[in-house]
Design a protein around this motif. Structure first.
Motif, PDB file in Angstrom:
ATOM      1  N   GLU A 309       0.832  -1.205   0.000  1.00 50.05           N
ATOM      2  CA  GLU A 309       0.000   0.000   0.000  1.00 50.05           C
ATOM      3  C   GLU A 309       0.872   1.263   0.000  1.00 50.05           C
ATOM      4  O   GLU A 309       0.631   2.200  -0.773  1.00 50.05           O
ATOM      5  N   ARG A 310       1.901   1.270   0.846  1.00 46.62           N
ATOM      6  CA  ARG A 310       2.774   2.449   0.913  1.00 46.62           C
ATOM      7  C   ARG A 310       3.645   2.568  -0.340  1.00 46.62           C
ATOM      8  O   ARG A 310       3.884   3.679  -0.832  1.00 46.62           O
ATOM      9  N   LEU A 311       4.109   1.434  -0.851  1.00 44.60           N
ATOM     10  CA  LEU A 311       4.928   1.471  -2.057  1.00 44.60           C
ATOM     11  C   LEU A 311       4.131   2.012  -3.236  1.00 44.60           C
ATOM     12  O   LEU A 311       4.604   2.909  -3.962  1.00 44.60           O
ATOM     13  N   ALA A 312       2.943   1.515  -3.456  1.00 44.60           N
ATOM     14  CA  ALA A 312       2.131   1.964  -4.581  1.00 44.60           C
ATOM     15  C   ALA A 312       1.785   3.448  -4.454  1.00 44.60           C
ATOM     16  O   ALA A 312       1.817   4.194  -5.448  1.00 44.60           O
ATOM     17  N   ALA A 313       1.459   3.896  -3.237  1.00 44.50           N
ATOM     18  CA  ALA A 313       1.150   5.309  -3.037  1.00 44.50           C
ATOM     19  C   ALA A 313       2.356   6.186  -3.347  1.00 44.50           C
ATOM     20  O   ALA A 313       2.227   7.251  -3.967  1.00 44.50           O
ATOM     21  N   HIS A 314       3.537   5.739  -2.922  1.00 43.96           N
ATOM     22  CA  HIS A 314       4.751   6.502  -3.193  1.00 43.96           C
ATOM     23  C   HIS A 314       5.030   6.556  -4.689  1.00 43.96           C
ATOM     24  O   HIS A 314       5.345   7.618  -5.239  1.00 43.96           O
ATOM     25  N   VAL A 315       4.897   5.423  -5.346  1.00 39.79           N
ATOM     26  CA  VAL A 315       5.226   5.335  -6.772  1.00 39.79           C
ATOM     27  C   VAL A 315       4.296   6.201  -7.610  1.00 39.79           C
ATOM     28  O   VAL A 315       4.723   6.823  -8.595  1.00 39.79           O
ATOM     29  N   LYS A 316       3.021   6.261  -7.219  1.00 41.95           N
ATOM     30  CA  LYS A 316       2.060   7.083  -7.974  1.00 41.95           C
ATOM     31  C   LYS A 316       2.441   8.554  -7.938  1.00 41.95           C
ATOM     32  O   LYS A 316       2.028   9.328  -8.822  1.00 41.95           O
ATOM     33  N   GLY A 317       3.228   8.968  -6.959  1.00 42.92           N
ATOM     34  CA  GLY A 317       3.637  10.371  -6.857  1.00 42.92           C
ATOM     35  C   GLY A 317       4.945  10.698  -7.534  1.00 42.92           C
ATOM     36  O   GLY A 317       5.407  11.844  -7.450  1.00 42.92           O
ATOM     37  N   LEU A 318       5.574   9.718  -8.205  1.00 46.62           N
ATOM     38  CA  LEU A 318       6.852   9.970  -8.874  1.00 46.62           C
ATOM     39  C   LEU A 318       6.602  10.579 -10.255  1.00 46.62           C
ATOM     40  O   LEU A 318       6.042   9.916 -11.131  1.00 46.62           O
ATOM     41  N   PRO A 319       7.009  11.828 -10.487  1.00 42.36           N
ATOM     42  CA  PRO A 319       6.770  12.445 -11.795  1.00 42.36           C
ATOM     43  C   PRO A 319       7.703  11.883 -12.858  1.00 42.36           C
ATOM     44  O   PRO A 319       8.876  11.611 -12.607  1.00 42.36           O
TER      45      PRO A 319
END
Length: 490
Positions: A309-319
């Motif tokens: 959950e935390r990994l996917a949330a972080h990755v979605k914010g990578l421009p």
């Protein structure tokens, strides 16, 4: 000179179909250097033929003995001067790394810094002891000394083009060898022409370094040239097999630094936020186009849901976007072939039962950071090196299972383990078949002063860097001295 009127470090004559073999000359066969983020043509490079490579190897052999006999402090001075030139022209070199290799600005800045560090490290080698006195009978002196190989061929890749070439070129030159460098044509300017210019400005004698971009035929000629005593190759395992076969057939020393399907292991006692940050660095740095990238993220079942959950949330914010803008975390993949390969592995993984948590799409060469979960052994994403920004997550239930999963590969380059218990992590690490092991850190690591290399299909057991450089780029000679020749009884 006023910096506003300073001539470009890489000027027009270096971008007009040229190669460097002690001087800049234009070849009849050229290729465009293309900016992957935009498709813009940055200039053109010369493409060396096998005949060009053979001529450079012969010239290097002629020049090498004079270089090896040059006073050690002068060789050291030239390497220090090359480091100084790199620092003085750092902004332009960084710009070439960003534009030609698709590096983000922080990655390019880091690559330049470790390249300079490698030059300074190599500059110390001529001042170091190069042998040892051996035990022997009274009245006899027995010693072993390190001597240069002669001509070293270096075949370097596109992903860290400047550093992965320089980490071989600099120590090889430092200990008295001449070098023929064949950089990847896709990054021939930042990974080849820049190196030629650094040593040209530093005063390296002609013939000691040639920079010859070319295709596989040029690489094959380097492996076949009788004047070349060693090949140092960094690249894919597939290409490395061919290089190793050719070098072995020609009885050359060979150093192979190849691919990886590296494991990033998260134990159930790990700090989740730190584990995610280290996983992101391991998987997504330079779009995952690094041999040390984490090809498998192994997570204990007790924390797997929270971690994903935390990994996917972080990755979605990578421009994702043009790295020259300075506003992105991920730039483009190097070419369309790499995009197609990554997309095919992701599609095959989903078809085999994996879940696509985020990403999986691409726009041109820009591949969205991706997270795949539910990837079990036998899934294409578990076994195959993707070389793209794709996190492959597999769950384990015990330390023994984590070891089995991590070792379930023919590769053996890097592994990382995150845990609050260093002893537990070390116990797992002791069982992993890898050349690089990191406890509470990322799989992507290089301090320059460390031996670097893998086992299995990640390499041939050779290492490069730090204390390994003497072993790689020299050969032993045994010398004995007596006051008089003995009267042997035969």
């Amino acid at each position: 000179m006023d910096q506003r009127h300073k001539a470009p470090f890489i000027g027009e004559k270096h971008l007009a179909g040229a190669i460097y073999d002690g001087s800049w000359r234009v070849l009849g066969t050229t290729a465009n250097s293309v900016e992957p983020a935009t498709g813009n043509v940055l200039g053109s490079i010369g493409l060396a033929t096998p005949a060009d490579v053979r001529a450079a190897a012969a010239a290097a052999r002629q020049a090498q003995s004079g270089w090896a006999s040059m006073p050690y402090d002068r060789r050291a001075e030239i390497l220090r001067d090359a480091a100084r030139v790199a620092a003085e022209n750092g902004d332009e070199i960084i710009d070439w790394l960003v534009r030609e290799s698709g590096s983000t600005l922080p990655k390019a800045q880091f690559e330049l810094s470790i390249t300079i560090k490698a030059l300074y490290g190599a500059s110390a080698m001529p001042l170091e002891a190069s042998g040892q006195i051996l035990p022997t009978a009274p009245g006899r002196l027995s010693l072993a000394r390190r001597r240069s190989i002669g001509v070293v061929g270096v075949i370097s890749p596109f992903n860290f083009p400047l550093y992965l070439a320089m980490r071989a070129v600099a120590p090889a030159i430092a200990v008295g060898n001449a070098v023929v460098l064949k950089p990847d044509p896709r990054t021939a300017i930042c990974g080849g022409h820049v190196i030629a210019r650094l040593f040209e400005e530093a005063g390296l004698p002609a013939g000691i370094l040639s920079v010859l971009p070319g295709d596989g035929g040029a690489g094959a000629a380097l492996c076949d040239a009788p004047e070349v005593g060693m090949i140092q190759f960094t690249g894919s395992t597939e290409a490395g097999r061919k290089v190793g076969e050719a070098a072995g057939r020609n009885l050359k020393k060979v150093s192979l630094e190849l691919g990886g399907k590296n494991a990033f292991i998260v134990l159930d006692d790990a700090d989740l936020d730190l584990a995610v940050k280290n996983a992101v660095w391991s998987v997504y740095l330079h779009q995952g186009q690094i041999c040390m990238s984490a090809g498998r993220v192994l997570v204990h079942a007790a924390i797997a849901d929270a971690f994903v959950e935390r990994l996917a949330a972080h990755v979605k914010g990578l421009p994702v976007g043009d790295p020259a803008s300075g506003q992105v975390a991920l730039g483009p993949l190097i070419n369309q072939h790499q995009v197609d390969h990554a997309a095919s592995v992701v599609d095959a993984a989903v078809a085999a039962g994996a879940t696509l948590e985020t990403g999986g799409t691409h726009d041109g060469l820009f591949f969205q950071p991706t997270v795949l979960t539910g990837v079990a052994p036998g899934n294409p994403a578990f076994a195959e090196e993707i070389f793209a920004p794709v996190a492959v997550v597999t769950v384990f239930h015990s330390d023994a299972e984590a070891v089995a999963l991590a070792n379930d590969t023919d590769y053996g380059l890097s592994a990382a383990i995150v845990s609050r218990s260093v002893g537990r992590a070390l116990a797992i690490g002791e069982q992993l078949r890898v050349g690089l092991l990191h406890i509470n850190d990322a799989t992507v690591n290089d301090d320059v002063v460390n031996p670097f290399g893998g086992v299995g299909v990640s390499g041939n057991g050779a290492s490069i860097g730090g204390p390994a450089n003497w072993e790689e780029f020299t050969q032993w000679q045994w010398v004995t001295i007596k006051a008089e020749a003995p009267a042997y009884p035969l």
